[in-house]
Design a protein around this motif. Sequence first.
Motif, mmCIF file in Angstrom:
data_model
loop_
_atom_site.group_PDB
_atom_site.id
_atom_site.type_symbol
_atom_site.label_atom_id
_atom_site.label_comp_id
_atom_site.label_asym_id
_atom_site.label_seq_id
_atom_site.Cartn_x
_atom_site.Cartn_y
_atom_site.Cartn_z
ATOM 1 N N UNK A 187 -11.013 -16.500 37.093
ATOM 2 C CA UNK A 187 -10.493 -17.124 35.860
ATOM 3 C C UNK A 187 -9.914 -16.090 34.879
ATOM 4 N N UNK A 188 -9.173 -15.156 35.422
ATOM 5 C CA UNK A 188 -8.529 -14.130 34.600
ATOM 6 C C UNK A 188 -7.237 -14.699 34.013
ATOM 7 N N UNK A 189 -6.963 -14.352 32.760
ATOM 8 C CA UNK A 189 -5.736 -14.822 32.104
ATOM 9 C C UNK A 189 -4.725 -13.681 31.970
ATOM 10 N N UNK A 190 -3.478 -14.080 31.715
ATOM 11 C CA UNK A 190 -2.412 -13.090 31.523
ATOM 12 C C UNK A 190 -2.764 -12.136 30.379
ATOM 13 N N UNK B 230 4.817 -17.498 35.443
ATOM 14 C CA UNK B 230 5.906 -18.446 35.698
ATOM 15 C C UNK B 230 5.676 -19.260 36.962
ATOM 16 N N UNK B 231 5.069 -18.639 37.956
ATOM 17 C CA UNK B 231 4.822 -19.339 39.231
ATOM 18 C C UNK B 231 3.497 -20.099 39.240
ATOM 19 N N UNK B 232 2.779 -20.046 38.118
ATOM 20 C CA UNK B 232 1.498 -20.757 38.048
ATOM 21 C C UNK B 232 0.363 -20.042 38.771
ATOM 22 N N UNK C 26 1.403 -10.096 44.693
ATOM 23 C CA UNK C 26 1.860 -10.317 46.067
ATOM 24 C C UNK C 26 1.114 -11.459 46.761
ATOM 25 N N UNK C 27 -0.151 -11.664 46.346
ATOM 26 C CA UNK C 27 -1.017 -12.684 46.965
ATOM 27 C C UNK C 27 -1.069 -13.973 46.151
ATOM 28 N N UNK C 28 0.040 -14.382 45.529
ATOM 29 C CA UNK C 28 0.055 -15.628 44.746
ATOM 30 C C UNK C 28 -1.079 -15.679 43.729
ATOM 31 N N UNK C 29 -1.347 -14.560 43.092
ATOM 32 C CA UNK C 29 -2.413 -14.516 42.076
ATOM 33 C C UNK C 29 -3.689 -13.888 42.607
ATOM 34 N N UNK D 124 -2.988 -17.867 34.642
ATOM 35 C CA UNK D 124 -2.897 -18.731 33.447
ATOM 36 C C UNK D 124 -2.540 -17.895 32.227
ATOM 37 N N UNK D 125 -1.732 -18.470 31.343
ATOM 38 C CA UNK D 125 -1.211 -17.690 30.204
ATOM 39 C C UNK D 125 -2.231 -17.593 29.079
#
Lengths: 196, 196
Positions: free
Chosen positions: B157-160, B190-192, B147-150, B195-196
Motif C-alpha cells: 500500500x505504498x503511495x506515489x 498514470x497506469x494505475x 517494470x513489474x506493473x507496480x 496510488x497517488x
Amino acid sequence: MTDPRLPAQIEFALEIDKLKRVIRRNNLMDGSRRENDAEHSWYVGMLAMVLGEHAPPGTDLDRVVAMLLVHDLVEIDAGDTFIYDPVAVAAQVEAERAAADRIFGLLPADQGVRLRALWDEFEERRTPEARFAKALDRFAPILANHRNDGGTWPLHKITARQVLEKVKIIEEGSPALGEYAVRLVELSVGRGHLSS
Amino acid sequence: MTDPRLPAQIEFALEIDKLKRVIRRNNLMDGSRRENDAEHSWYVGMLAMVLGEHAPPGTDLDRVVAMLLVHDLVEIDAGDTFIYDPVAVAAQVEAERAAADRIFGLLPADQGVRLRALWDEFEERRTPEARFAKALDRFAPILANHRNDGGTWPLHKITARQVLEKVKIIEEGSPALGEYAVRLVELSVGRGHLSS
C-alpha cells in the motif's frame, strides 16, 4: 529533457537483470542451493577487494573488479558452461561472442565498446588484471566445493587431477592463491571428498 | 608457507557468502521471485558503471562501485529493512553498526578499517560518491517496480507521495536520474500501478 543516452542505458540495465536467472553448477557455501551468475559476479568482485594484495604488485584492482562484474554477462544468451566439459567449452566461444555483440551493443556505442573491451580482456587473459580476475573466478567454486564436503565434485565425478588443471589458472593470476587452492584440493582428497 | 593474512581473509570470504540468502522486498525485473542482497549489490555496482556519467563531474566511480559492493554486508546480521517503515529504519541503525563491527572485524585490522570506512561513507552520504551510490540503491527498486506493473508497491500500500520522498535521495546524488525516477513514478500512477 532526458539525456539522450539514458534510454539506451536503461534498456541495458533492464536486460542485464536476467543474469540473476542464469544458474551455475556450484552451490552456495552452505550448500542450500545452486548459485546464480549475478550473485557469483558480486562475490568474485568482493574477492578482488579482499584478496587483492595477493595479485602481482601494480595490478589495477579497480579494473579487476569492473572486469569481474561484467565477465558473465554473455551467459544471459549463451548460458553457463560446465568448465569440466571440453566439448561444451569449445562450442561456447562463438555463442559468447555473439552474446557480447548483442548485449554490449545495447549501450551507447562508446560505452558498449568500453565494457566489451573489459570482457575481451578477461577472456584473453593477457594482462595481470585479467589473469587475477580469472584466478578469482576459478578460486570461488573450489572454495565452495571444499566447504561443502566436495560439493558438486562427486556429483559430476570430477577428480583431483581435473581440479588441479584449473588450479594452474589460479597460479598464473596469483601464486599465493594457487598454493592455497592446491591445499584445499589436497585436504578434500584426504577427507575423501574428491577422488585422487 | 601461507601468507599470514590469508586465513582471516578466507574467513571473511566464507562469511559474506551469506549475503546471498538475505532476501529483499522487491522482485527481479521479470517479477519471478524476490531479489537477494548479493545479486542486488552486483546490480547496483553495474548501474554505477553504466550510469556513472550522470553523477556530478569528478565523482570517483571506482569508489562508488566498491561502496555498493559492501553496502549491504551488514544485513547478514541485521536483515533487510523495509525503507517505507520508519520505526524499523530507526531500530536498524544500532543493529547495523554492531554488524559492521563484527563482519569487517573478521578481516586483518587495516583492511577491516578500510572496508568499514567505505560502508560508513555510504551511510553518511556526505561525499558525491556516497550520494551517487545511495541514489543508485534507491533507483534500482523503483525501476523494478515500474517494470513489474507496480511490483511490490500495491502489496505494501505504498503511495506515489512515499516513493517521491525516496526520489529526493536520488536527486541529491544525480539530478538526471532523479528526474527520470519522477517520470517513472508519474507513469506508474498514470497506469494505475501506484496510488497517488
